[in-house]
Write a protein that holds these residues in place. Sequence first.
Motif, PDB file in Angstrom:
ATOM      1  N   UNK A  46       1.017  -0.986   0.034  1.00 24.37           N
ATOM      2  CA  UNK A  46      -0.048   0.099   0.033  1.00 24.37           C
ATOM      3  C   UNK A  46       0.921   1.058   0.043  1.00 24.37           C
ATOM      4  N   UNK A  47       0.196   2.459   0.142  1.00 27.96           N
ATOM      5  CA  UNK A  47       1.038   3.666  -0.195  1.00 27.96           C
ATOM      6  C   UNK A  47       2.184   3.885   0.770  1.00 27.96           C
ATOM      7  N   UNK A  48       1.841   3.442   2.172  1.00 27.47           N
ATOM      8  CA  UNK A  48       2.850   3.347   2.932  1.00 27.47           C
ATOM      9  C   UNK A  48       3.902   2.634   3.115  1.00 27.47           C
ATOM     10  N   UNK A  49       3.524   1.273   2.692  1.00 22.69           N
ATOM     11  CA  UNK A  49       4.423   0.301   2.559  1.00 22.69           C
ATOM     12  C   UNK A  49       5.416   0.468   1.534  1.00 22.69           C
ATOM     13  N   UNK A  50       4.822   1.116   0.417  1.00 22.48           N
ATOM     14  CA  UNK A  50       5.715   1.365  -0.880  1.00 22.48           C
ATOM     15  C   UNK A  50       6.682   2.435  -0.379  1.00 22.48           C
ATOM     16  N   UNK A  51       6.172   3.350   0.305  1.00 23.94           N
ATOM     17  CA  UNK A  51       7.182   4.748   0.810  1.00 23.94           C
ATOM     18  C   UNK A  51       8.160   4.138   1.543  1.00 23.94           C
ATOM     19  N   UNK A  52       7.962   3.052   2.292  1.00 25.59           N
ATOM     20  CA  UNK A  52       9.078   2.398   3.188  1.00 25.59           C
ATOM     21  C   UNK A  52       9.828   1.719   2.330  1.00 25.59           C
ATOM     22  N   UNK A  53       9.320   0.871   1.323  1.00 29.81           N
ATOM     23  CA  UNK A  53      10.160  -0.035   0.299  1.00 29.81           C
ATOM     24  C   UNK A  53      10.967   0.992  -0.340  1.00 29.81           C
ATOM     25  N   UNK A  54      10.421   1.953  -0.896  1.00 28.42           N
ATOM     26  CA  UNK A  54      11.441   2.875  -1.777  1.00 28.42           C
ATOM     27  C   UNK A  54      12.827   3.394  -0.939  1.00 28.42           C
ATOM     28  N   UNK A  55      12.430   3.486   0.214  1.00 32.50           N
ATOM     29  CA  UNK A  55      13.442   4.188   1.167  1.00 32.50           C
ATOM     30  C   UNK A  55      14.454   3.040   1.557  1.00 32.50           C
ATOM     31  N   UNK A  56      14.462   1.857   1.493  1.00 29.83           N
ATOM     32  CA  UNK A  56      15.129   0.813   1.944  1.00 29.83           C
ATOM     33  C   UNK A  56      16.231   0.619   0.843  1.00 29.83           C
ATOM     34  N   UNK A  57      17.302   1.355   0.931  1.00 28.17           N
ATOM     35  CA  UNK A  57      18.197   1.264  -0.301  1.00 28.17           C
ATOM     36  C   UNK A  57      19.726   0.654   0.409  1.00 28.17           C
ATOM     37  N   UNK A  58      19.573   0.057   1.487  1.00 27.44           N
ATOM     38  CA  UNK A  58      21.033  -0.529   2.126  1.00 27.44           C
ATOM     39  C   UNK A  58      21.797   0.348   2.577  1.00 27.44           C
ATOM     40  N   UNK A  82       6.340   2.092  14.141  1.00 29.33           N
ATOM     41  CA  UNK A  82       5.672   0.730  14.304  1.00 29.33           C
ATOM     42  C   UNK A  82       5.495   0.205  12.891  1.00 29.33           C
ATOM     43  N   UNK A  83       4.878   1.154  11.968  1.00 26.94           N
ATOM     44  CA  UNK A  83       4.794   0.474  10.634  1.00 26.94           C
ATOM     45  C   UNK A  83       5.973  -0.082   9.863  1.00 26.94           C
ATOM     46  N   UNK A  84       6.918   0.915  10.022  1.00 25.56           N
ATOM     47  CA  UNK A  84       8.229   0.520   9.530  1.00 25.56           C
ATOM     48  C   UNK A  84       8.950  -0.921  10.046  1.00 25.56           C
ATOM     49  N   UNK A  85       8.826  -0.845  11.424  1.00 27.03           N
ATOM     50  CA  UNK A  85       9.181  -2.247  12.000  1.00 27.03           C
ATOM     51  C   UNK A  85       8.456  -3.504  11.702  1.00 27.03           C
ATOM     52  N   UNK A  86       7.185  -3.185  11.593  1.00 33.97           N
ATOM     53  CA  UNK A  86       6.435  -4.266  11.179  1.00 33.97           C
ATOM     54  C   UNK A  86       6.718  -4.821   9.663  1.00 33.97           C
ATOM     55  N   UNK A  87       6.745  -3.909   8.869  1.00 31.83           N
ATOM     56  CA  UNK A  87       6.913  -4.232   7.472  1.00 31.83           C
ATOM     57  C   UNK A  87       8.231  -4.826   7.228  1.00 31.83           C
ATOM     58  N   UNK A  88       9.318  -4.451   7.800  1.00 30.49           N
ATOM     59  CA  UNK A  88      10.742  -4.661   7.641  1.00 30.49           C
ATOM     60  C   UNK A  88      10.647  -6.126   8.386  1.00 30.49           C
ATOM     61  N   UNK A  89       9.953  -6.400   9.239  1.00 30.52           N
ATOM     62  CA  UNK A  89      10.275  -7.825  10.214  1.00 30.52           C
ATOM     63  C   UNK A  89       9.203  -8.637   8.996  1.00 30.52           C
TER      64      UNK A  89
END
Lengths: 103, 164
Positions: A46-58, A82-89
Amino acid sequence: MKAKVHVNKSYVHSEDVVAREIEGELIIVPLVSGIGDAEDELFTLNETGRAIWEKLDGKKTLKKVIEELSEGFEAPAGQIEKDVAGLVEELLKRKMLIESPSP
Amino acid sequence: MNPQVPRSTCLGRKGEGLFLSGTVLLELLKAVLEKGVPFRFQAKGFSMSPFIRDGDVVTVSPSFDGTPHLGDVVAVIQPETGRLIIHRVVRGKGSSYVTRGDNIAKEDGLVSVEDILGFVTKVERKGERVVVGFGPERILIAILSRCGLLTPLLLPMRKLSSIF
């Protein structure tokens, strides 16, 4: 089993996924045993997940990712964390994300 | 064949049992093949029946040497429509090829090698591998198809299979 998530670590997309934005939606295909298998599982964010995904660049730490997201989203920092930690997990558990080696 | 893909529940809250449109499937197929790995998905349609039936699961692999041969079943972008189809190569003309569905009365027209995304390397039906139509006999099937003899020959077989 829960994957351990650390805010001071960096994470990057696994080589074993293919992510493609199609018709405004980010779709992720995990490569299982060297095959992209649509009969197994496909994922979208979703929008939030996508924003997180795009920032996970290593390169950015999760702490930095959370800071940047806090600037872009009108949500309490605690909720974003909480959202970031949950998705990353979840992504780590599914081997769609890997911990970036320390510099 | 008009391939479709079931979309599962996901991180982004998508419901189960959804199907991807042809456009989405085409983009995903291209993305996975660009990575150099095969893509497995459910095919939809009757144009390759009886060798690929509606609901069969096909695996399309990247075209490493890029040269299709007579009888190969390929995933190709139709130049006129931009749609993804899975049809058989029935003749070659220089660096272009003519494809045709095994259950279709006419040829698709010329496609260039660049339009060919990959080769069908595996077909599964109800969990079992389908082998007929993809071995050496594929050459004969292609010749019969381009002569317009395949459909009349397959008709009695279809009637028999519907009885048994």
